[in-house]
Each structure stands twice: as C-alpha cells, then as structure tokens.
Design a protein around this motif. Structure first.
Motif, PDB file in Angstrom:
ATOM      1  N   PHE A 249      33.070  -5.945  38.785  1.00 13.34           N
ATOM      2  CA  PHE A 249      34.148  -4.964  38.757  1.00 13.34           C
ATOM      3  C   PHE A 249      34.420  -4.399  40.144  1.00 13.34           C
ATOM      4  O   PHE A 249      35.580  -4.264  40.567  1.00 13.34           O
ATOM      5  N   ALA A 275      36.942   2.208  41.213  1.00 17.04           N
ATOM      6  CA  ALA A 275      35.983   1.412  40.445  1.00 17.04           C
ATOM      7  C   ALA A 275      34.681   2.168  40.223  1.00 17.04           C
ATOM      8  O   ALA A 275      34.044   2.033  39.176  1.00 17.04           O
ATOM      9  N   PHE A 607      36.531  -0.639  31.156  1.00 17.11           N
ATOM     10  CA  PHE A 607      37.212  -1.409  32.202  1.00 17.11           C
ATOM     11  C   PHE A 607      38.687  -1.612  31.851  1.00 17.11           C
ATOM     12  O   PHE A 607      39.581  -1.437  32.688  1.00 17.11           O
ATOM     13  N   SER A 633      42.566  -6.609  34.379  1.00 13.23           N
ATOM     14  CA  SER A 633      41.174  -6.400  33.971  1.00 13.23           C
ATOM     15  C   SER A 633      40.594  -7.572  33.192  1.00 13.23           C
ATOM     16  O   SER A 633      39.381  -7.801  33.230  1.00 13.23           O
TER      17      SER A 633
END
Length: 727
Positions: A249, A275, A607, A633
């Motif tokens: 991520f 993030a 996420f 994503s």
C-alpha cells in the motif's frame, strides 16, 4: 509533519531501523524457548477440579502416556510375554517423572486392556505436571527409551500428551518448510507486481521486520503471562502477510505521488500523510479483531491475541516509518519501468463500471454463489481433537490406528468421577446405573466393576481416598467415544447421584474446553463487529459504509466456514490433501480464522473505502468515485490478496490438520474477498446506495467532525470521469 521528518532524516531512520531489526532478531531468537505448551483445558472448570482432586487425594490421574505392546510370538498371555509385560510396567512406573503405571498384566488382567486377537496389550501411565513439564522434560527422554523391539515384545509409545508433543514438532517443521517456500515465492510475486526488484526487496524486508519485531514483543509479554508456542506460528504467518500488505500500500501510493509530478521528499511526506493514516486504521482494525480472543479464559487462544497485536505494532511501525525512509533514499528507483496504463483503461475500472450498469444482476449472481458456498456451514459439528490431527505416518497416530482396530474400548479415555461418598451400597447402586448408559463398557469403583448393570469384577484397589472420598472410572466403548464423546459426558453428569459428584478425565476436559469456547462465541463476534464498525465510522464518517462492510465480511467468512465443513468435516478432497476426516471440527481453529480473516477483510475494506472516499470528497460524485477508487485500490488489494493467498496456501501442504485448515480456509477467504466481494458486490451495493453510502445522522456527523478524522489530502488530478450507467 511526520512525513517531512522522515524524508529529511531518512539515513538515520534506516540505520536505526536496521539496528532495531538486529536487536529484535537477537531478542526474538530466544522467544521459542520461553513460550509455553498448553492443553485443551478450561481453568476453573469441573473437569479441572476433578484433575486436582485425583492428584491430591488419590495420587493418580487420567493416563497421559500409553505403551502399546505386541507379542512377537503367540499372545500376550504367554508366560514369556506376561513376565516381560510385568517388567515393562514396573520399569515405566519407576521412570523419573512417572506418577503411576498399570497394565493388562498388573491390573487384574482386565480384558479392556487386551486386544480382541490377544496379540496386543496396553500399559498406561499417569505423568503429573503441566504440559511444559510432561512434553518438554519427561516425554523426550521416555519416548525413545521405551520405543523398542525385544525377542519377546514390540513396544510403541503414545498417549494424549505424546500425541500433542508430536503435533507440536510436526507443526514446527511444517511452518519452517512453508516459510522456506513462501519467502522466495513472495519475492517473485512482488517483483512481478512492481517490475522492480528494489521495491520487492523492500516490501519483503518489512514483512521480515514485522516477524522479528513481533517475536521480540512476545518475549516481553512472556514476562507477565503464559504465551503458547503456537503464537510464534501466528507471528510468522501474519508477520509476512501484514508486512507485505502494508508495504504494498505504501509503495503503490508513493509511486502514484511520483507519477503525479511530486519530487521525492514531498512524495514521501504525502505518502505518509495519506497511506500512513490508512495503514494505521487498518492496523487498529486487525488488532481489535484479534484482541477479541482475550475474552476466552484459555491461554491457547489468548496467546493468538498477543501475537496478533504484536505483529500489527511491528508491521505498522515498519510500513509507516522505516519503509518511507527507505523510499526516500531510493528515490525514483522504485518507479515502474515503461508506460503506465491510464486507470480508466484498466480491468478493475471496466469491471466496476460494468457492474454498476447492472448492479442487481451482477450483485445477485455473486451473492448467490457466496450463499451457495457458505450454506454447508449450517451443518457444522464441533468436536474434540485426537491423534488424527497427525499424518498417518506419525508414530502416535499409527499406535492409535491399531488401538481403534484391535481394542473394543479406549481405557485411557475413561471419564473419572470424584464422589463425596462413604456408603458402599450407594456407590454400587450408582455405578450400576452408570454402566447402563449407552456406550459405557464398564464402570470401576471401590464397590466392584459393573457392565450393563451387572457385576463383572472385584472392587477396584485405590479408589477410596484417605478422607473417605470415592473415585469411579467410567470406561466408554470406542464407538461411543468416536461418535459422541461430549454427549456421553453430558449423560454421565445428568444422571442423578445419591451424593455430590463431579466428572473429569480427558473426554470431560475437552468437553468443558469446547463448551467454554462455544459459549463465548456470540460475545466475541459481537465485540469484533462493534469495534470494527466504530473504527470504520471514524474513518469514513458514515454509518452505511461500515454496515455494508460488516455484512459483506460476514458473507465472505461464511464461504470459508462452508468449505471447512465440506472438506475437513465431511471429507471432500481428504485423499488429495492427505488427512483423515473425523466428522467434526475442533472449534479453536475456526475461531482463530474468523478473527484473522475478519481483520484482513476489514483491512482491504479500509484500503478500498479510503480511495473511494477520497475521490468522493474531491469530486462530490457518488457514482463516478466508486470505479475510480476501485481502479486505484483494486490492483493493490489484488496483489496483496495474491501474496497472502500464496502464503496461506503453503501451510495447507503441511502434515498437521490444524495447519491445513488454516492454510486452505484463509487462502480461500482472502481470494473470495478480493474478487467477488470487492470486485462485484462492493460496486453493486455502492451504486444502489448512491450518496447514502456516506450518510450519518447529524449528531454523529458532528461527532466525527469534532474528532478531527475527516478529510484526506487532496491531490490535483483530472475531474471525475462521467460514467455511462445505462447500456
């Protein structure tokens, strides 16, 4: 603020991170030696009181060591075999650590200790002490010493503690072998995802940092409480998984910032701010899910909570501090080579757009598949573990395969009763009634032995304590023990007695443990759902999005449990996977899987929602923000799910059934969640809900605003893409 600090002091942070990793490795290296071994037992339960009373008042207990003796010539009743059997029993009784031993040759020649064909007999022993003492101190010396072949006898070693000692050894081998496969395979998959070996190495490094850090943290926890050895296995599994998840991520977001024109330092700062916040929310969600295991008063399950929280702490620290510093040093050397395809041309954007055109059709089809796969869970039967958690090649498993085939009862699994009685007539009457219970082969007492209400033997020696208390042993048939051990314990406890009586022994101990687990299941599930709901509300400011996420996660988990029932309870693919189904599932592993899988599902939901919410806040378009958020994503979620699925699937190749269940179930849950759930049902439901996705009552909106958790960093991108939502 933190992001700028990391970018400006990247060298110092990386150097400090490496030092911490080395220190954690040194500390964690000794963790395995201080972790505890555990039995399936419920502290404070009726069966535990009986165990203590047996040891204190009768100097005995349920046999936890068994020797299977086979006569090499003739039967075990021959003169040579009888003499050798008595000598073997005496040798075992005088072995260091053994409290008491008895056998077919020394206990009145009970037929239940002799096989039907007369070629085999059992020697049973009680070794006092906790699992650490028995499995680490006594059995490692006893088992090789008594496994022997002489001119007269062949001796094999088993018993409940020996079964789980071999299970622990086999599980450790399986985990180490799986890790040797997982690390290079994960590195290869990450290189394929990134197309940059430097980014792949960094991400694997964060996974290793999470493993080392969690083992070091567990070493600290051991100073305050007992932690099971299986906690180290969870640290290995989840450390690599979460470390890679969070690393992916952060790297994806950093690359995105570079593509949008940011220099390295601002890109690092923006990555940590955007993030990093999402990773932190995700980590708290996973930790909260696993912390629910602390509700269970069993060290075996609470240890998984300690391990899970330790992994989250180490993985979040590595992904939000150490990894951004390393990215600052590498600069643009982690960027993907070659042109990057526009998000609106990718597979996930097109899929989400297609689903949102016909949400009822696609959503209904996906829902039907998931419900079909999850339906078998309605027929779940929770049972008790035995030697068949081991492969057929394990020595203890081979011993009990012979016992099941050759003996009518399993004497070592007798239900032990402690009674406050002194009247021999009352004891005899109660023993007679016990012997009439279906599946009871014999009842031994100080008033005699009984079968089907009739006397079959003289009074048992040593069944009356010095204080006048009585002990009775209810010996079940193998068939009843195999089909319904828990029901047998309940019938024994429900039978009216003329005096106070409590039931213990191995079947009762496992029954009390199972009941303690299943009774707390609703509370644990409710805690996980409520806590994660609150966390998602804090992140999104919506009550609809957390509700939808909760329902989808439960739907995803039902598929995992449905497959567990079909495969491990009913035996589908048992030959392919290499295990023996017993017709039931031990409840601890599904509970652990529920907590891990629910946390990981929420991990992916965080996420996904973070990117969709960011697009919605930037454009105000509830429809267009969904496929754009998914397009940004979903590649990350898919890559993370692929890596995690491969990691978990590697454990399905192990020899221990518990690991097969964990590996297959978790791999399936992750893949279903990342495809049917996130790729189809999420866009379908969000299309149907529209702006209501982000709705919350006015008081909750004000609360969310005061908490200061609203808003994402806004980056300057093109306007929202209008979607053709009709054919």
């Amino acid at each position: 603020m933190l992001g700028r600090f990391i970018a400006e002091r990247a060298r110092w942070i990386v150097a400090a991170g490496l030092a911490v990793a080395l220190l954690a490795g040194a500390i964690g290296a000794g963790t395995l030696d201080v972790l505890s071994l555990n039995r399936f037992e419920a502290p404070g339960s009726e069966s535990m009181r009986v165990r203590d009373a047996l040891a204190r008042e009768h100097r005995t207990g349920s046999p936890n060591v068994a020797l299977l003796v086979t006569a090499r010539q003739g039967s075990v009743d021959g003169a040579a075999a009888t003499r050798a059997g008595r000598e073997l029993t005496h040798e075992l009784a005088t072995h260091p650590g053994v409290g008491r031993a008895w056998s077919y040759w020394t206990d009145g020649a009970r037929e239940t200790l002799r096989s039907r064909d007369g070629r085999q007999a059992l020697v049973l022993a009680w070794v006092p002490g906790d699992a650490d003492r028995v499995r680490r101190e006594v059995l490692p010396r006893l088992a090789p010493e008594f496994t022997r072949t002489t001119d007269t006898l062949t001796v094999e070693v088993g018993g409940g503690d020996e079964v789980f000692r071999q299970t622990m050894q086999q599980a450790r081998q399986d985990f180490l072998r799986a890790e040797l496969v997982i690390l290079p395979l994960v590195l290869l998959l990450l290189w394929w995802v990134y197309r940059r070996i430097s980014a792949a190495l960094l991400t694997v490094g964060i996974g290793l940092f999470a493993v080392l850090g969690s083992l070091a943290l567990l070493r600290a926890v051991v100073a305050f409480t007992d932690v099971s050895t299986f906690a180290s296995n969870i640290a290995l599994v989840m450390g690599i998984g979460l470390g890679v998840d969070y690393g992916l991520f952060v790297v994806f977001r950093y690359r995105e910032e570079l593509r949008d024109g940011s220099d390295v330092a601002p890109a690092v700062a923006r990555t940590v701010r955007g993030a990093g916040r999402t990773v932190l929310f995700s980590g708290v969600t996973v930790a909260a899910s696993l912390s629910a295991l602390l509700v269970f008063p069993f060290p075996f399950l609470s240890s998984f909570a300690y391990a899970g929280v330790a992994v989250v702490l180490a993985a979040v620290a590595g992904a939000t501090v150490l990894l951004p510093a390393a990215l600052a040093l590498l600069g643009r050397r982690v960027e993907r080579r070659g042109p990057v395809r526009a998000e609106t041309q990718g597979f996930w954007f097109r899929t989400a757009t297609r689903v949102m055109r016909r949400p009822l059709a696609y959503g209904g089809a996906a829902l039907s598949v998931l419900v079909l796969l999850g339906t078998p869970f309605l027929g779940v039967r929770f049972g008790l573990p035995d030697d068949r958690v081991l492969p057929a090649s394990a020595p203890a498993r081979q011993l009990y395969d012979q016992v099941r085939a050759g003996f009518t009862v399993e004497e070592s699994d007798a239900v032990q009763l402690i009674a406050a009685a002194s009247d021999p007539a009352a004891v005899a009457g109660y023993a007679q009634r016990l012997s009439r219970i279906e599946g009871v082969a014999r009842v031994d007492s100080s008033a005699g032995s009984f079968s089907d209400g009739q006397p079959v033997g003289p009074p048992a020696r040593g069944f009356t304590a010095s204080d006048g208390g009585e002990r009775l042993a209810v010996v079940p048939t193998s068939a009843r023990l195999e089909s319904d051990a828990t029901g047998l314990v309940r019938e024994i406890r429900a039978l009216p007695a003329p005096f106070a009586v409590e039931a213990g022994g191995y079947p009762a101990e496992l029954t009390d443990y199972r009941d303690g687990v299943t009774d707390r299941l609703p509370l644990v599930a409710a805690l996980i759902v409520v806590v994660t709901f609150v966390l998602l509300f804090l992140m999104t400011g919506s009550v609809v999005a957390p509700l939808k996420a909760t329902l989808l996660n439960l739907l995803s988990l039902s598929v995992m449990f449905g497959v567990l029932v079909v495969v491990f309870q009913d035996g589908f693919l048992a030959d392919v996977l290499g295990f023996t189904p017993t017709g039931a599932i031990e409840p601890s592993v599904p509970i652990l899987m529920f907590c891990i899988a629910y946390g990981l599902s929420m991990d992916y939901e965080v996420f996904l929602l973070a990117r969709i919410k960011e697009e919605y806040e930037r454009t105000g378009d509830a429809r267009a923000s969904v496929p754009l958020g998914i397009a940004r994503s979903a590649p990350l979620v898919t890559a993370a799910a692929g890596v995690l699925a491969v990691s978990f699937a590697a454990y399905a190749t192990g020899e221990v059934v518990f690991l097969k269940q964990l590996g297959l179930g978790m791999a399936l849950a992750v893949l279903v969640d990342a495809t049917l759930i996130r790729g189809v049902l999420v866009p379908a439901l969000m299309r149907l809900a529209g702006p209501a996705n982000w709705w919350a009552p006015a008081p909750l909106r004000r609360l969310h605003g005061r908490l200061g958790l609203v808003g994402h960093e806004r980056t300057h991108r093109s306007a929202a893409v209008p979607l053709p939502l009709t054919d």
